[in-house]
Motif scaffolding. Sequence first.
Motif, mmCIF file in Angstrom:
data_model
loop_
_atom_site.group_PDB
_atom_site.id
_atom_site.type_symbol
_atom_site.label_atom_id
_atom_site.label_comp_id
_atom_site.label_asym_id
_atom_site.label_seq_id
_atom_site.Cartn_x
_atom_site.Cartn_y
_atom_site.Cartn_z
ATOM 1 N N SER A 4 0.757 -1.067 -0.120
ATOM 2 C CA SER A 4 0.169 -0.097 0.108
ATOM 3 C C SER A 4 0.893 1.221 0.166
ATOM 4 O O SER A 4 0.711 2.207 -0.620
ATOM 5 C CB SER A 4 -0.914 0.222 1.326
ATOM 6 O OG SER A 4 -0.465 0.091 2.462
ATOM 7 N N ASP A 5 1.992 1.417 0.706
ATOM 8 C CA ASP A 5 2.907 2.432 0.616
ATOM 9 C C ASP A 5 3.489 2.659 -0.836
ATOM 10 O O ASP A 5 3.727 3.596 -1.117
ATOM 11 C CB ASP A 5 3.885 2.409 1.717
ATOM 12 C CG ASP A 5 3.346 2.328 3.080
ATOM 13 O OD1 ASP A 5 2.239 3.086 3.368
ATOM 14 O OD2 ASP A 5 4.040 1.817 4.093
ATOM 15 N N LYS A 8 0.819 4.114 -2.827
ATOM 16 C CA LYS A 8 0.787 5.544 -2.676
ATOM 17 C C LYS A 8 2.008 6.321 -3.319
ATOM 18 O O LYS A 8 1.878 7.599 -3.728
ATOM 19 C CB LYS A 8 0.553 5.652 -1.148
ATOM 20 C CG LYS A 8 -0.623 5.259 -0.431
ATOM 21 C CD LYS A 8 -0.784 5.380 0.832
ATOM 22 C CE LYS A 8 -1.984 4.705 1.599
ATOM 23 N NZ LYS A 8 -1.922 4.948 3.018
ATOM 24 N N PRO A 12 0.238 9.298 -6.139
ATOM 25 C CA PRO A 12 0.054 9.991 -4.711
ATOM 26 C C PRO A 12 -1.167 10.905 -4.903
ATOM 27 O O PRO A 12 -1.935 11.333 -4.015
ATOM 28 C CB PRO A 12 1.157 11.098 -4.991
ATOM 29 C CG PRO A 12 1.589 10.973 -6.499
ATOM 30 C CD PRO A 12 1.482 9.898 -6.821
#
Length: 107
Positions: A4-5, A8, A12
Amino acid sequence: MDLSDQLKNLFPEHDFKEEEKPEKSNVWLQDEPLQCKFEKRKGKVNTVIAGYTGATADFKILAKEIKTMLGVGGSFKNDEIIIQGDYRDRIMDFLKEKGFKVKRVGG
């Protein structure tokens, strides 16, 4: 850094939402208690659950959940759930958590 990071960082501007998981089963609860019995069939030890008055499909779902929780084999025949092995206490605790009334039959 988990997936998930990483997503992102790559996207963004995207708004990530976690999906809610629906409850697995909505099983019919009844007034009469289920009977949890210990039987020997063909020399093998079995736990038999009987006395369900709801739909057969719901009882099959319940049988699958019990077998998955215990990690054992079993079957559904003649409106009874047959679980391989003596798991009366664990099955009774599981059914009580689900909201069923359970009666222990036999020794």
